[in-house]
Design a protein around this motif. Structure first.
Motif, PDB file in Angstrom:
ATOM      1  N   PHE A 100       2.451   5.930  -2.905  1.00 20.38           N
ATOM      2  CA  PHE A 100       3.801   6.824  -3.237  1.00 20.38           C
ATOM      3  C   PHE A 100       3.655   7.163  -4.614  1.00 20.38           C
ATOM      4  O   PHE A 100       3.637   8.210  -5.050  1.00 20.38           O
ATOM      5  N   ARG A 101       3.500   6.057  -5.351  1.00 20.12           N
ATOM      6  CA  ARG A 101       3.589   6.185  -6.942  1.00 20.12           C
ATOM      7  C   ARG A 101       2.320   6.974  -7.336  1.00 20.12           C
ATOM      8  O   ARG A 101       2.395   7.623  -8.341  1.00 20.12           O
ATOM      9  N   LYS A 102       1.290   6.830  -6.682  1.00 21.97           N
ATOM     10  CA  LYS A 102       0.192   7.668  -7.148  1.00 21.97           C
ATOM     11  C   LYS A 102       0.212   9.143  -6.620  1.00 21.97           C
ATOM     12  O   LYS A 102      -0.181   9.979  -7.540  1.00 21.97           O
ATOM     13  N   LEU A 135       0.844  -1.046   0.146  1.00 24.49           N
ATOM     14  CA  LEU A 135      -0.026   0.054   0.181  1.00 24.49           C
ATOM     15  C   LEU A 135       0.917   1.243  -0.114  1.00 24.49           C
ATOM     16  O   LEU A 135       0.488   2.397  -0.533  1.00 24.49           O
ATOM     17  N   TYR A 136       2.202   1.252   0.657  1.00 25.73           N
ATOM     18  CA  TYR A 136       2.961   2.313   0.788  1.00 25.73           C
ATOM     19  C   TYR A 136       3.406   2.673  -0.734  1.00 25.73           C
ATOM     20  O   TYR A 136       3.353   4.011  -0.915  1.00 25.73           O
ATOM     21  N   MET A 162       8.216  15.477  -6.630  1.00 27.24           N
ATOM     22  CA  MET A 162       8.483  14.231  -6.089  1.00 27.24           C
ATOM     23  C   MET A 162       9.167  14.177  -4.847  1.00 27.24           C
ATOM     24  O   MET A 162       9.049  13.298  -4.077  1.00 27.24           O
ATOM     25  N   THR A 163      10.156  14.826  -4.960  1.00 26.24           N
ATOM     26  CA  THR A 163      11.242  14.899  -3.990  1.00 26.24           C
ATOM     27  C   THR A 163      10.435  15.443  -2.421  1.00 26.24           C
ATOM     28  O   THR A 163      10.504  14.846  -1.096  1.00 26.24           O
ATOM     29  N   PHE A 216      12.333   1.643  -1.612  1.00 31.15           N
ATOM     30  CA  PHE A 216      12.873   3.207  -1.452  1.00 31.15           C
ATOM     31  C   PHE A 216      14.205   3.457  -2.327  1.00 31.15           C
ATOM     32  O   PHE A 216      14.312   4.381  -3.036  1.00 31.15           O
ATOM     33  N   LYS A 217      15.134   2.242  -2.369  1.00 29.12           N
ATOM     34  CA  LYS A 217      16.145   2.770  -2.876  1.00 29.12           C
ATOM     35  C   LYS A 217      16.070   2.458  -4.515  1.00 29.12           C
ATOM     36  O   LYS A 217      16.495   3.563  -5.254  1.00 29.12           O
TER      37      LYS A 217
END
Length: 207
Positions: free
Chosen positions: A58-60, A53-54, A70-71, A112-113
């Motif tokens: 985030f992509r959404k 879900l995270y 984005m940053t 994250f990476k």
């Protein structure tokens, strides 16, 4: 999973057992074991769902945004961590199910990476991220800063002998990130967007 999460939020992982979860659902333990072999397996499924879900959320949030936008969204993820309703659950997982936490941390760090690599490369190409810093060191710094925030959430609210508020910790965290990764142009654009986001939150709170 939903029922277990609600019980864990209220009372913590240690004080909620499988019998109580089954009672809340009106089901037998035999039925429970069709889906999960143990309470730890149930906790693991909740953690895995959270990671998925995270990533999706985030992509959404970054869809259609430019690099600086984005940053800012990445920094917002950390800011929202201070008001996370599942914070108690995460803290309990660290203490009671370290192996589940390790798997969760590795999976989330991999996501994250990947996201940060994309941001970093684009940032350098567009002149918004500094090109004279090492990517792996950036990731390590983000990880160490996040560990600092986790320590704060567990009750270690003193920094260099002074008690710090959650708001000041988030503010300092964001300043470190911006001053480490961004060029002057990137910092100006990032601050402008963050001020807009803050004004938007104040507007919502006033309503």
């Amino acid at each position: 999973m939903k029922t277990a999460r609600e019980l864990f939020r209220k009372r913590g992982l240690r004080d909620v057992n499988i019998d109580e979860i089954c009672h809340e659902l009106g089901m037998s333990k035999k039925t429970f074991y069709i889906y999960y072999e143990s309470k730890e397996a149930l906790v693991g499924s909740i953690v895995d769902a959270d990671v998925t879900l995270y990533h999706e959320a985030f992509r959404k949030r970054i869809q259609g945004k430019d690099l600086v936008g984005m940053t800012v969204e990445m920094l917002e993820v950390y800011r929202r961590g201070f008001s996370d309703p599942d914070r108690r659950i995460r803290e309990d997982i660290v203490k009671l199910y370290p192996e589940v936490f390790r798997r969760h941390a590795e999976k989330k760090m991999k996501i994250f990476k990947g996201e940060f690599r994309e941001l970093f490369d684009r940032g350098v190409a567009e002149g918004l991220y500094r090109k004279d810093i090492d990517y792996e060191l950036c990731v390590l710094q983000m990880f160490l800063l996040k560990r600092g925030i986790l320590s704060y959430l567990r009750g270690d609210t003193t920094v260099l002998g002074h008690r710090r508020s959650a708001k000041s910790m988030v503010s300092n965290f964001m300043e470190v990130i911006m001053n480490t990764f961004l060029t002057e142009d990137g910092r100006l654009r990032c601050r402008a967007l963050m001020e807009m986001a803050q004004d938007g939150r104040k507007h919502i709170d006033n309503k």
